[in-house]
Design a protein around this motif. Structure first.
Motif, PDB file in Angstrom:
ATOM      1  N   VAL A  37       0.838  -1.209   0.000  1.00  0.00           N
ATOM      2  CA  VAL A  37       0.000   0.000   0.000  1.00  0.00           C
ATOM      3  C   VAL A  37       0.868   1.252   0.000  1.00  0.00           C
ATOM      4  CG1 VAL A  37      -1.678   1.332   1.371  1.00  0.00           C
ATOM      5  CG2 VAL A  37      -1.993  -1.125   1.057  1.00  0.00           C
ATOM      6  N   GLY A  38       1.900   1.273   0.834  1.00  0.00           N
ATOM      7  CA  GLY A  38       2.794   2.426   0.878  1.00  0.00           C
ATOM      8  C   GLY A  38       3.489   2.674  -0.451  1.00  0.00           C
ATOM      9  N   SER A  39       3.976   1.610  -1.067  1.00  0.00           N
ATOM     10  CA  SER A  39       4.638   1.732  -2.372  1.00  0.00           C
ATOM     11  C   SER A  39       3.659   2.184  -3.439  1.00  0.00           C
ATOM     12  CB  SER A  39       5.248   0.391  -2.788  1.00  0.00           C
ATOM     13  OG  SER A  39       6.246   0.004  -1.895  1.00  0.00           O
ATOM     14  N   PHE A  40       2.468   1.612  -3.412  1.00  0.00           N
ATOM     15  CA  PHE A  40       1.460   1.970  -4.407  1.00  0.00           C
ATOM     16  C   PHE A  40       1.108   3.459  -4.317  1.00  0.00           C
ATOM     17  CE2 PHE A  40      -2.654   2.251  -6.431  1.00  0.00           C
ATOM     18  CZ  PHE A  40      -2.481   1.455  -7.554  1.00  0.00           C
ATOM     19  N   ILE A  41       1.004   3.967  -3.097  1.00  0.00           N
ATOM     20  CA  ILE A  41       0.678   5.384  -2.898  1.00  0.00           C
ATOM     21  C   ILE A  41       1.767   6.269  -3.493  1.00  0.00           C
ATOM     22  CG2 ILE A  41       0.475   7.180  -1.110  1.00  0.00           C
ATOM     23  CD1 ILE A  41      -1.070   5.028   0.551  1.00  0.00           C
ATOM     24  N   VAL A  42       3.019   5.939  -3.216  1.00  0.00           N
ATOM     25  CA  VAL A  42       4.133   6.730  -3.754  1.00  0.00           C
ATOM     26  C   VAL A  42       4.135   6.676  -5.281  1.00  0.00           C
ATOM     27  CG1 VAL A  42       6.653   6.878  -3.910  1.00  0.00           C
ATOM     28  CG2 VAL A  42       5.559   6.549  -1.691  1.00  0.00           C
ATOM     29  N   VAL A 135       6.389  17.222  -2.585  1.00  0.00           N
ATOM     30  CA  VAL A 135       5.906  16.535  -1.379  1.00  0.00           C
ATOM     31  C   VAL A 135       6.705  15.276  -1.055  1.00  0.00           C
ATOM     32  CG1 VAL A 135       3.955  15.285  -0.349  1.00  0.00           C
ATOM     33  CG2 VAL A 135       3.582  17.481  -1.455  1.00  0.00           C
ATOM     34  N   ILE A 136       6.793  14.345  -1.986  1.00  0.00           N
ATOM     35  CA  ILE A 136       7.437  13.056  -1.693  1.00  0.00           C
ATOM     36  C   ILE A 136       8.920  13.232  -1.357  1.00  0.00           C
ATOM     37  CG2 ILE A 136       8.067  10.788  -2.636  1.00  0.00           C
ATOM     38  CD1 ILE A 136       5.318  10.813  -4.051  1.00  0.00           C
ATOM     39  N   PRO A 137       9.678  14.009  -2.153  1.00  0.00           N
ATOM     40  CA  PRO A 137      11.086  14.178  -1.752  1.00  0.00           C
ATOM     41  C   PRO A 137      11.235  14.882  -0.395  1.00  0.00           C
ATOM     42  CG  PRO A 137      10.691  15.180  -3.903  1.00  0.00           C
ATOM     43  CD  PRO A 137       9.407  14.610  -3.435  1.00  0.00           C
ATOM     44  N   SER A 138      10.321  15.776  -0.088  1.00  0.00           N
ATOM     45  CA  SER A 138      10.384  16.462   1.211  1.00  0.00           C
ATOM     46  C   SER A 138      10.128  15.492   2.354  1.00  0.00           C
ATOM     47  CB  SER A 138       9.363  17.599   1.267  1.00  0.00           C
ATOM     48  OG  SER A 138       9.651  18.564   0.295  1.00  0.00           O
ATOM     49  N   VAL A 139       9.115  14.649   2.196  1.00  0.00           N
ATOM     50  CA  VAL A 139       8.799  13.658   3.240  1.00  0.00           C
ATOM     51  C   VAL A 139       9.988  12.721   3.455  1.00  0.00           C
ATOM     52  CG1 VAL A 139       7.365  11.644   3.796  1.00  0.00           C
ATOM     53  CG2 VAL A 139       6.299  13.750   2.975  1.00  0.00           C
ATOM     54  N   TYR A 140      10.580  12.237   2.368  1.00  0.00           N
ATOM     55  CA  TYR A 140      11.693  11.306   2.511  1.00  0.00           C
ATOM     56  C   TYR A 140      12.970  11.988   3.004  1.00  0.00           C
ATOM     57  CZ  TYR A 140       9.253   7.179   1.029  1.00  0.00           C
ATOM     58  OH  TYR A 140       8.389   6.112   0.997  1.00  0.00           O
ATOM     59  N   SER A 160       2.976   9.302   5.936  1.00  0.00           N
ATOM     60  CA  SER A 160       2.336  10.615   6.073  1.00  0.00           C
ATOM     61  C   SER A 160       2.084  11.272   4.721  1.00  0.00           C
ATOM     62  CB  SER A 160       3.196  11.537   6.947  1.00  0.00           C
ATOM     63  OG  SER A 160       4.408  11.856   6.280  1.00  0.00           O
ATOM     64  N   ILE A 161       2.461  10.614   3.650  1.00  0.00           N
ATOM     65  CA  ILE A 161       2.353  11.208   2.319  1.00  0.00           C
ATOM     66  C   ILE A 161       0.914  11.555   1.957  1.00  0.00           C
ATOM     67  CG2 ILE A 161       2.645  10.724  -0.151  1.00  0.00           C
ATOM     68  CD1 ILE A 161       5.283   9.351   0.609  1.00  0.00           C
ATOM     69  N   VAL A 162      -0.024  10.655   2.193  1.00  0.00           N
ATOM     70  CA  VAL A 162      -1.424  10.928   1.829  1.00  0.00           C
ATOM     71  C   VAL A 162      -1.985  12.124   2.598  1.00  0.00           C
ATOM     72  CG1 VAL A 162      -3.781  10.021   1.822  1.00  0.00           C
ATOM     73  CG2 VAL A 162      -1.906   8.602   1.015  1.00  0.00           C
ATOM     74  N   PRO A 163      -1.864  12.167   3.930  1.00  0.00           N
ATOM     75  CA  PRO A 163      -2.383  13.348   4.630  1.00  0.00           C
ATOM     76  C   PRO A 163      -1.691  14.647   4.187  1.00  0.00           C
ATOM     77  CG  PRO A 163      -1.835  11.620   6.215  1.00  0.00           C
ATOM     78  CD  PRO A 163      -1.394  11.148   4.875  1.00  0.00           C
ATOM     79  N   ILE A 164      -0.401  14.561   3.901  1.00  0.00           N
ATOM     80  CA  ILE A 164       0.301  15.765   3.443  1.00  0.00           C
ATOM     81  C   ILE A 164      -0.230  16.198   2.080  1.00  0.00           C
ATOM     82  CG2 ILE A 164       2.540  16.667   2.689  1.00  0.00           C
ATOM     83  CD1 ILE A 164       3.778  15.051   5.001  1.00  0.00           C
ATOM     84  N   PHE A 165      -0.462  15.257   1.174  1.00  0.00           N
ATOM     85  CA  PHE A 165      -1.032  15.612  -0.129  1.00  0.00           C
ATOM     86  C   PHE A 165      -2.406  16.268   0.036  1.00  0.00           C
ATOM     87  CE2 PHE A 165       2.094  13.108  -2.512  1.00  0.00           C
ATOM     88  CZ  PHE A 165       2.243  13.904  -3.631  1.00  0.00           C
TER      89      PHE A 165
END
Length: 182
Positions: A37-42, A135-140, A160-165
């Motif tokens: 699920v995490g990979s799919f979201i990214v 967003v994604i590079p910032s989270v990582y 936290s990627i989904v809530p941040i998006f």
């Protein structure tokens, strides 16, 4: 590319379907499901941003094609990095995953500024695309720094990627309404 990434994601789950019922390990299965699920979201959010960025490409030249190829290769490494992180549970595996996601986002950002000739187009979609790209590079990047303090929290931050998006979309929509050109 999205199909390749999904096949890599599903492969680990499919191995559970072929195991003997008595050999089934629910903890490993659910852990693998969470990684899926995490990979799919990214992959989904990178793909969404990439396809939106394609609208700004006026002519496909060698630079755009090369940047796209590099980006797509990095995106297909997302499930590999996440599975490695799940199996190894080490700082090195989180470092690998973080570097893949930060690199993919950076390539996307370079491509955005290349195709827009260094200027953000004055429309809602462009501002949203630029913000999504970060967003994604910032989270990582945050995960990478947090991993030096607490590895478990760093791993959890990747989700936290989904809530941040969602928060980014709400903020950008308030700041730059769709029908308003700034």
């Amino acid at each position: 590319v999205i199909v390749v990434a999904v096949v890599l994601l599903v492969y680990n789950l499919a191995t559970f379907a072929t195991t003997e019922p008595n050999a089934f390990q629910s903890q490993i299965f659910f852990s693998t499901l969470i990684v899926y699920v995490g990979s799919f979201i990214v992959v989904f959010f990178f793909w969404l941003t990439f396809t939106t960025l394609l609208e700004y490409i006026k002519n496909l030249n060698d630079i755009v094609a090369s940047l796209s190829l590099i980006f797509l290769i990095l995106v297909t490494l997302t499930p590999v990095g996440n599975v490695l992180e799940q199996q190894q549970k080490s700082e090195k595996s989180l470092l690998f995953t973080s570097l893949v996601e930060i690199s993919a986002g950076s390539v996307l950002l370079i491509m955005f500024f290349y195709v827009t000739k260094g200027k953000v187009p004055p429309n809602h979609v462009a501002k949203l695309t630029l913000t999504y790209t970060c967003v994604i590079p910032s989270v990582y990047t945050v995960c990478l720094f947090v991993s030096f303090l607490n590895f478990t929290i760093a791993q959890l931050l990747t989700y936290s990627i989904v809530p941040i998006f969602i928060l980014v979309r709400i903020t950008v929509n308030k700041r730059y309404p769709e029908n308003h050109i700034n």
